[in-house]
Write a protein that holds these residues in place. Structure first.
Motif, PDB file in Angstrom:
ATOM      1  N   ASP A  34       0.855  -1.185   0.000  1.00  0.00           N
ATOM      2  CA  ASP A  34       0.000   0.000   0.000  1.00  0.00           C
ATOM      3  C   ASP A  34       0.893   1.237   0.000  1.00  0.00           C
ATOM      4  O   ASP A  34       1.675   1.447   0.918  1.00  0.00           O
ATOM      5  N   ASP A  35       0.803   2.048  -1.044  1.00  0.00           N
ATOM      6  CA  ASP A  35       1.634   3.243  -1.158  1.00  0.00           C
ATOM      7  C   ASP A  35       0.758   4.473  -1.352  1.00  0.00           C
ATOM      8  O   ASP A  35       0.818   5.148  -2.369  1.00  0.00           O
ATOM      9  N   SER A  36      -0.057   4.749  -0.356  1.00  0.00           N
ATOM     10  CA  SER A  36      -0.991   5.862  -0.479  1.00  0.00           C
ATOM     11  C   SER A  36      -0.290   7.215  -0.428  1.00  0.00           C
ATOM     12  O   SER A  36      -0.828   8.214  -0.904  1.00  0.00           O
ATOM     13  N   GLY A  37       0.921   7.275   0.083  1.00  0.00           N
ATOM     14  CA  GLY A  37       1.652   8.543   0.151  1.00  0.00           C
ATOM     15  C   GLY A  37       1.861   9.165  -1.218  1.00  0.00           C
ATOM     16  O   GLY A  37       1.684  10.367  -1.407  1.00  0.00           O
ATOM     17  N   LYS A  38       2.219   8.350  -2.196  1.00  0.00           N
ATOM     18  CA  LYS A  38       2.421   8.858  -3.557  1.00  0.00           C
ATOM     19  C   LYS A  38       1.106   9.328  -4.162  1.00  0.00           C
ATOM     20  O   LYS A  38       1.067  10.321  -4.891  1.00  0.00           O
ATOM     21  N   ALA A  39       0.026   8.616  -3.870  1.00  0.00           N
ATOM     22  CA  ALA A  39      -1.280   9.018  -4.394  1.00  0.00           C
ATOM     23  C   ALA A  39      -1.704  10.362  -3.809  1.00  0.00           C
ATOM     24  O   ALA A  39      -2.200  11.238  -4.526  1.00  0.00           O
ATOM     25  N   LYS A  40      -1.499  10.541  -2.520  1.00  0.00           N
ATOM     26  CA  LYS A  40      -1.840  11.819  -1.881  1.00  0.00           C
ATOM     27  C   LYS A  40      -1.003  12.955  -2.464  1.00  0.00           C
ATOM     28  O   LYS A  40      -1.509  14.054  -2.710  1.00  0.00           O
ATOM     29  N   GLU A  41       0.257  12.692  -2.693  1.00  0.00           N
ATOM     30  CA  GLU A  41       1.136  13.695  -3.304  1.00  0.00           C
ATOM     31  C   GLU A  41       0.640  14.051  -4.705  1.00  0.00           C
ATOM     32  O   GLU A  41       0.631  15.221  -5.094  1.00  0.00           O
ATOM     33  N   GLY A  42       0.197  13.049  -5.453  1.00  0.00           N
ATOM     34  CA  GLY A  42      -0.338  13.295  -6.792  1.00  0.00           C
ATOM     35  C   GLY A  42      -1.588  14.159  -6.761  1.00  0.00           C
ATOM     36  O   GLY A  42      -1.749  15.062  -7.587  1.00  0.00           O
ATOM     37  N   VAL A  43      -2.473  13.905  -5.807  1.00  0.00           N
ATOM     38  CA  VAL A  43      -3.688  14.713  -5.670  1.00  0.00           C
ATOM     39  C   VAL A  43      -3.314  16.153  -5.329  1.00  0.00           C
ATOM     40  O   VAL A  43      -3.833  17.106  -5.918  1.00  0.00           O
ATOM     41  N   THR A  44      -2.387  16.320  -4.402  1.00  0.00           N
ATOM     42  CA  THR A  44      -1.955  17.668  -4.024  1.00  0.00           C
ATOM     43  C   THR A  44      -1.367  18.396  -5.232  1.00  0.00           C
ATOM     44  O   THR A  44      -1.707  19.559  -5.490  1.00  0.00           O
ATOM     45  N   ASN A  45      -0.510  17.729  -5.987  1.00  0.00           N
ATOM     46  CA  ASN A  45       0.099  18.344  -7.168  1.00  0.00           C
ATOM     47  C   ASN A  45      -0.958  18.740  -8.197  1.00  0.00           C
ATOM     48  O   ASN A  45      -0.867  19.809  -8.805  1.00  0.00           O
ATOM     49  N   HIS A  46      -1.943  17.885  -8.406  1.00  0.00           N
ATOM     50  CA  HIS A  46      -3.050  18.157  -9.335  1.00  0.00           C
ATOM     51  C   HIS A  46      -3.784  19.431  -8.912  1.00  0.00           C
ATOM     52  O   HIS A  46      -3.950  20.361  -9.708  1.00  0.00           O
ATOM     53  N   ILE A  47      -4.216  19.482  -7.665  1.00  0.00           N
ATOM     54  CA  ILE A  47      -4.989  20.627  -7.177  1.00  0.00           C
ATOM     55  C   ILE A  47      -4.149  21.904  -7.203  1.00  0.00           C
ATOM     56  O   ILE A  47      -4.621  22.970  -7.622  1.00  0.00           O
ATOM     57  N   LYS A  48      -2.905  21.824  -6.800  1.00  0.00           N
ATOM     58  CA  LYS A  48      -2.046  23.008  -6.759  1.00  0.00           C
ATOM     59  C   LYS A  48      -1.719  23.515  -8.167  1.00  0.00           C
ATOM     60  O   LYS A  48      -1.600  24.729  -8.377  1.00  0.00           O
ATOM     61  N   ALA A  49      -1.593  22.635  -9.138  1.00  0.00           N
ATOM     62  CA  ALA A  49      -1.363  23.063 -10.531  1.00  0.00           C
ATOM     63  C   ALA A  49      -2.577  23.821 -11.053  1.00  0.00           C
ATOM     64  O   ALA A  49      -2.444  24.864 -11.704  1.00  0.00           O
ATOM     65  N   VAL A  50      -3.766  23.312 -10.755  1.00  0.00           N
ATOM     66  CA  VAL A  50      -4.985  23.992 -11.204  1.00  0.00           C
ATOM     67  C   VAL A  50      -5.156  25.303 -10.456  1.00  0.00           C
ATOM     68  O   VAL A  50      -5.514  26.330 -11.053  1.00  0.00           O
ATOM     69  N   GLU A  51      -4.894  25.317  -9.166  1.00  0.00           N
ATOM     70  CA  GLU A  51      -4.978  26.546  -8.385  1.00  0.00           C
ATOM     71  C   GLU A  51      -4.064  27.618  -8.986  1.00  0.00           C
ATOM     72  O   GLU A  51      -4.483  28.771  -9.178  1.00  0.00           O
ATOM     73  N   ALA A  52      -2.819  27.273  -9.302  1.00  0.00           N
ATOM     74  CA  ALA A  52      -1.880  28.240  -9.879  1.00  0.00           C
ATOM     75  C   ALA A  52      -2.404  28.774 -11.210  1.00  0.00           C
ATOM     76  O   ALA A  52      -2.319  29.975 -11.478  1.00  0.00           O
ATOM     77  N   TYR A  53      -2.962  27.889 -12.023  1.00  0.00           N
ATOM     78  CA  TYR A  53      -3.523  28.323 -13.308  1.00  0.00           C
ATOM     79  C   TYR A  53      -4.677  29.303 -13.086  1.00  0.00           C
ATOM     80  O   TYR A  53      -4.756  30.340 -13.748  1.00  0.00           O
ATOM     81  N   LEU A  54      -5.570  28.983 -12.168  1.00  0.00           N
ATOM     82  CA  LEU A  54      -6.726  29.843 -11.921  1.00  0.00           C
ATOM     83  C   LEU A  54      -6.323  31.188 -11.316  1.00  0.00           C
ATOM     84  O   LEU A  54      -6.920  32.217 -11.643  1.00  0.00           O
ATOM     85  N   LEU A  55      -5.327  31.205 -10.467  1.00  0.00           N
ATOM     86  CA  LEU A  55      -4.856  32.471  -9.903  1.00  0.00           C
ATOM     87  C   LEU A  55      -4.218  33.342 -10.987  1.00  0.00           C
ATOM     88  O   LEU A  55      -4.367  34.562 -10.979  1.00  0.00           O
ATOM     89  N   ALA A  56      -3.529  32.709 -11.946  1.00  0.00           N
ATOM     90  CA  ALA A  56      -2.901  33.453 -13.035  1.00  0.00           C
ATOM     91  C   ALA A  56      -3.921  33.863 -14.115  1.00  0.00           C
ATOM     92  O   ALA A  56      -3.635  34.757 -14.910  1.00  0.00           O
ATOM     93  N   ASN A  57      -5.085  33.216 -14.118  1.00  0.00           N
ATOM     94  CA  ASN A  57      -6.120  33.472 -15.121  1.00  0.00           C
ATOM     95  C   ASN A  57      -7.448  33.718 -14.399  1.00  0.00           C
ATOM     96  O   ASN A  57      -8.321  32.844 -14.377  1.00  0.00           O
ATOM     97  N   PRO A  58      -7.621  34.894 -13.809  1.00  0.00           N
ATOM     98  CA  PRO A  58      -8.767  35.147 -12.923  1.00  0.00           C
ATOM     99  C   PRO A  58     -10.151  35.089 -13.582  1.00  0.00           C
ATOM    100  O   PRO A  58     -11.135  34.980 -12.880  1.00  0.00           O
TER     101      PRO A  58
END
Length: 158
Positions: free
Chosen positions: A130-154
């Protein structure tokens, strides 16, 4: 075979509705544009993007130990900003998992931001760690990438 689940939360500084639309409903279009080294391409391969639709995401540059995944959208609540999906092909299905599904809920928080709550449920194949740590990191990266895009494109995804 073992069953498992994990939960994870990610705080974001954009409204829940905008992040939900970009990160969940339109990820097959937005993902390849904002993280092209990770997502080579993505598309809806069955359906119209509503419940029952299947999306395929092709992974680029050997970023993961699999080259693609297909997920079925099982539930969408546009008012409560919730989506549930199930892995139907690729993504370690048959190699790591017997089954896997995710539930995402985007909850408004103070200062016009939100909290993304994710619960993953899965059945591991025998002998798979069970390697849920990598999955959680992937979810965080996904959300943070979209957040950065939305902040740059209001004006995007309003």
């Amino acid at each position: 075979m073992s069953s498992g689940s994990w939960s994870h939360e990610v705080a974001a500084n954009v409204p829940a509705g905008r992040l939900f639309k970009a990160a969940m409903l339109d990820w097959h279009n937005l993902g390849p544009k904002i993280v092209p080294d990770f997502i080579a391409s993505a598309s809806v391969v069955s359906g119209d993007g509503a419940v029952g639709s299947v999306r395929e995401i092709k992974i680029g540059n050997n970023a993961l130990p699999f080259s693609y995944l297909k997920e079925r959208l099982d539930f969408i609540d546009h008012d409560k900003f919730e989506v549930k999906n199930t892995l139907v092909e690729g993504g370690g299905l048959g190699k790591q998992f017997e089954s896997a599904s995710n539930h995402f809920k985007f909850e408004p928080s103070g200062n016009n931001g939100c909290i993304v709550k994710v619960t993953a449920t899965y059945k591991l194949l025998p002998g798979v760690a069970d390697d849920s740590g990598k999955a959680k990191e992937g979810v965080t990266n996904h959300i943070k990438a979209v957040e950065a895009y939305l902040l740059a494109n209001p004006t995007a995804y309003n």
